[in-house]
Design an enzyme around this catalytic site. Structure first.
Site, PDB file in Angstrom:
ATOM      1  N   GLY A 100     -16.220   2.490  25.282  1.00  0.00           N
ATOM      2  CA  GLY A 100     -15.696   1.591  24.266  1.00  0.00           C
ATOM      3  C   GLY A 100     -14.209   1.745  24.037  1.00  0.00           C
ATOM      4  O   GLY A 100     -13.594   2.754  24.436  1.00  0.00           O
ATOM      5  N   ASN A 101     -13.627   0.748  23.430  1.00  0.00           N
ATOM      6  CA  ASN A 101     -12.198   0.798  23.072  1.00  0.00           C
ATOM      7  C   ASN A 101     -11.926  -0.187  21.949  1.00  0.00           C
ATOM      8  O   ASN A 101     -12.634  -1.181  21.791  1.00  0.00           O
ATOM      9  CB  ASN A 101     -11.285   0.527  24.281  1.00  0.00           C
ATOM     10  CG  ASN A 101     -11.960  -0.279  25.356  1.00  0.00           C
ATOM     11  OD1 ASN A 101     -12.108  -1.481  25.208  1.00  0.00           O
ATOM     12  ND2 ASN A 101     -12.412   0.380  26.414  1.00  0.00           N
TER      13      ASN A 101
ATOM     14  N   THR B 120      -7.635   6.121  26.920  1.00  0.00           N
ATOM     15  CA  THR B 120      -8.789   6.109  27.824  1.00  0.00           C
ATOM     16  C   THR B 120      -9.586   7.400  27.691  1.00  0.00           C
ATOM     17  O   THR B 120      -9.038   8.461  27.344  1.00  0.00           O
ATOM     18  CB  THR B 120      -8.315   5.901  29.289  1.00  0.00           C
ATOM     19  OG1 THR B 120      -9.460   5.655  30.105  1.00  0.00           O
ATOM     20  CG2 THR B 120      -7.539   7.085  29.835  1.00  0.00           C
TER      21      THR B 120
ATOM     22  N   SER C  27      -8.466   1.878  29.640  1.00  0.00           N
ATOM     23  CA  SER C  27      -8.495   1.192  30.938  1.00  0.00           C
ATOM     24  C   SER C  27      -8.806  -0.297  30.771  1.00  0.00           C
ATOM     25  O   SER C  27      -8.627  -1.062  31.710  1.00  0.00           O
ATOM     26  CB  SER C  27      -9.533   1.843  31.855  1.00  0.00           C
ATOM     27  OG  SER C  27     -10.806   1.754  31.250  1.00  0.00           O
ATOM     28  N   GLU C  28      -9.291  -0.692  29.587  1.00  0.00           N
ATOM     29  CA  GLU C  28      -9.570  -2.114  29.340  1.00  0.00           C
ATOM     30  C   GLU C  28      -8.438  -2.785  28.560  1.00  0.00           C
ATOM     31  O   GLU C  28      -8.614  -3.882  28.014  1.00  0.00           O
ATOM     32  CB  GLU C  28     -10.892  -2.280  28.574  1.00  0.00           C
ATOM     33  CG  GLU C  28     -12.118  -1.789  29.313  1.00  0.00           C
ATOM     34  CD  GLU C  28     -12.442  -2.561  30.600  1.00  0.00           C
ATOM     35  OE1 GLU C  28     -11.638  -3.409  31.032  1.00  0.00           O
ATOM     36  OE2 GLU C  28     -13.507  -2.279  31.171  1.00  0.00           O
TER      37      GLU C  28
ATOM     38  N   HIS D 116     -14.341  -3.414  21.818  1.00  0.00           N
ATOM     39  CA  HIS D 116     -15.221  -3.469  22.990  1.00  0.00           C
ATOM     40  C   HIS D 116     -16.206  -2.318  22.905  1.00  0.00           C
ATOM     41  O   HIS D 116     -15.802  -1.159  22.692  1.00  0.00           O
ATOM     42  CB  HIS D 116     -14.397  -3.369  24.280  1.00  0.00           C
ATOM     43  CG  HIS D 116     -15.240  -3.088  25.483  1.00  0.00           C
ATOM     44  ND1 HIS D 116     -16.303  -3.884  25.851  1.00  0.00           N
ATOM     45  CD2 HIS D 116     -15.214  -2.079  26.399  1.00  0.00           C
ATOM     46  CE1 HIS D 116     -16.869  -3.393  26.937  1.00  0.00           C
ATOM     47  NE2 HIS D 116     -16.236  -2.286  27.287  1.00  0.00           N
TER      48      HIS D 116
ATOM     49  N   HIS E 237     -20.707  -1.044  23.849  1.00  0.00           N
ATOM     50  CA  HIS E 237     -21.884  -1.233  24.689  1.00  0.00           C
ATOM     51  C   HIS E 237     -23.158  -1.081  23.831  1.00  0.00           C
ATOM     52  O   HIS E 237     -24.006  -0.229  24.132  1.00  0.00           O
ATOM     53  CB  HIS E 237     -21.922  -0.201  25.813  1.00  0.00           C
ATOM     54  CG  HIS E 237     -20.688  -0.132  26.672  1.00  0.00           C
ATOM     55  ND1 HIS E 237     -20.380   0.955  27.466  1.00  0.00           N
ATOM     56  CD2 HIS E 237     -19.696  -1.025  26.873  1.00  0.00           C
ATOM     57  CE1 HIS E 237     -19.247   0.736  28.126  1.00  0.00           C
ATOM     58  NE2 HIS E 237     -18.798  -0.461  27.767  1.00  0.00           N
TER      59      HIS E 237
ATOM     60  N   HIS F 125     -22.350  -4.953  31.451  1.00  0.00           N
ATOM     61  CA  HIS F 125     -21.277  -4.105  30.960  1.00  0.00           C
ATOM     62  C   HIS F 125     -21.374  -3.891  29.447  1.00  0.00           C
ATOM     63  O   HIS F 125     -21.603  -2.769  28.997  1.00  0.00           O
ATOM     64  CB  HIS F 125     -19.945  -4.737  31.382  1.00  0.00           C
ATOM     65  CG  HIS F 125     -18.728  -3.960  30.999  1.00  0.00           C
ATOM     66  ND1 HIS F 125     -17.460  -4.338  31.337  1.00  0.00           N
ATOM     67  CD2 HIS F 125     -18.577  -2.817  30.281  1.00  0.00           C
ATOM     68  CE1 HIS F 125     -16.590  -3.474  30.866  1.00  0.00           C
ATOM     69  NE2 HIS F 125     -17.241  -2.545  30.216  1.00  0.00           N
TER      70      HIS F 125
HETATM   71  P1  13P Z   1     -11.688   3.509  28.250  1.00  0.00           P
HETATM   72  O1  13P Z   1     -12.146   4.905  27.915  1.00  0.00           O
HETATM   73  O2  13P Z   1     -10.668   3.528  29.359  1.00  0.00           O
HETATM   74  O3  13P Z   1     -11.233   2.779  27.038  1.00  0.00           O
HETATM   75  O4  13P Z   1     -12.925   2.731  28.863  1.00  0.00           O
HETATM   76  C1  13P Z   1     -14.168   2.779  28.239  1.00  0.00           C
HETATM   77  C2  13P Z   1     -15.026   1.605  28.580  1.00  0.00           C
HETATM   78  O5  13P Z   1     -15.982   1.357  27.883  1.00  0.00           O
HETATM   79  C3  13P Z   1     -14.693   0.765  29.748  1.00  0.00           C
HETATM   80  O6  13P Z   1     -15.411  -0.422  29.735  1.00  0.00           O
END
Ligand code: 13P
Length: 227
Positions: free
Chosen positions: A43-44, A59, A89-90, A109, A111, A172
């Site tokens: 998540g982010n 990240t 990374s997102e 973001h 899951h 995802h």
């Molecule tokens: P990051 O740790 O880079 O934010 O990525 C987590 C993630 O859920 C990628 O989809």
């Protein structure tokens, strides 16, 4: 489950200090982890700052453990501001949303289990089922599969970024965005709740859509309450 810790006042990021936004961003991260909407380092979360830059989670850090020092400031095009951790990374997906939606000041973001299960079964949540979801979110579309952390993710949400505020990401997770951090987080929570109810309704014989007439009456009634 710990108590919900948000400031429940409505705010615009533009009227908050960087420090207030950072604290609220961390509160959202912790809530995501406590509610099981993310596991491990997933998540982010990001927010637009009053100076137009973006504050994001780094990240690969557990969202239950994020501190103010871990957050990373970047420009709207992703250039780092000062030194610090490596951004999410997102970040590309987050920046794409900010660049295309001037009204959006926060992106979440995650899951969450049920919504990610729908995204994995490749079933959008785009039917008129729940009054609050219809009025507050509209349809929740399903973006094509995109390799996480790559430019593909921004490309996959491009068809929906203007018309939606929550999108399922195939195999995802979910991205939700709104006018502030509360708004973006609550949209994430509503998506997961809607997915959970839909799953249970399917066990009970299947969900039944509201009619176009019922949706019209609903929108008229709610518009008066929440202009
Ligand atoms: P990051 O740790 O880079 O934010 O990525 C987590 C993630 O859920 C990628 O989809």
């Amino acid at each position: 489950m710990k108590a919900f810790k948000f400031h429940h006042r409505s705010y615009s990021n533009l009227t908050m200090t960087r420090s207030e936004i950072a604290r609220q961003l961390i509160a959202v991260c912790r809530t995501l982890y406590e509610k099981g909407f993310v596991s491990a380092n997933d998540g982010n979360v990001s927010a637009r700052l009053p100076n137009g830059n973006i504050l994001t989670t780094p990240t690969s850090l557990n969202k239950g453990r994020v501190t103010e020092n871990d957050l990373v400031e970047v420009t709207i095009t992703g250039s780092p501001v000062g030194s610090g951790s490596i951004p999410s990374s997102e970040l590309g997906m987050h920046l794409f949303i900010y660049q295309h939606r001037a009204d959006v000041n926060a992106v979440v973001h995650a899951h969450p289990t049920y919504a990610t299960a729908f995204a994995t079964a490749r079933i959008p949540l785009d039917q008129p089922l729940y009054p609050e979801v219809i009025f507050d979110l509209g349809t929740i579309p399903l973006a094509d599969f995109a390799t996480p952390s790559t430019r593909e993710v921004a490309d996959s949400i491009a068809p929906f970024v203007q018309s939606s505020t929550a999108i399922l990401l195939t195999n995802h997770g979910v991205v939700a965005f709104g006018k502030n951090l509360d708004d973006a987080y609550f949209k994430m929570e509503k998506v997961e709740h809607a997915a959970h109810i839909t799953f249970v309704a399917r066990m009970l014989g299947g969900e039944k859509n509201l009619t176009a007439e019922q949706v019209g009456k609903l929108n008229a009634a709610f518009s008066k309450l929440r202009p």
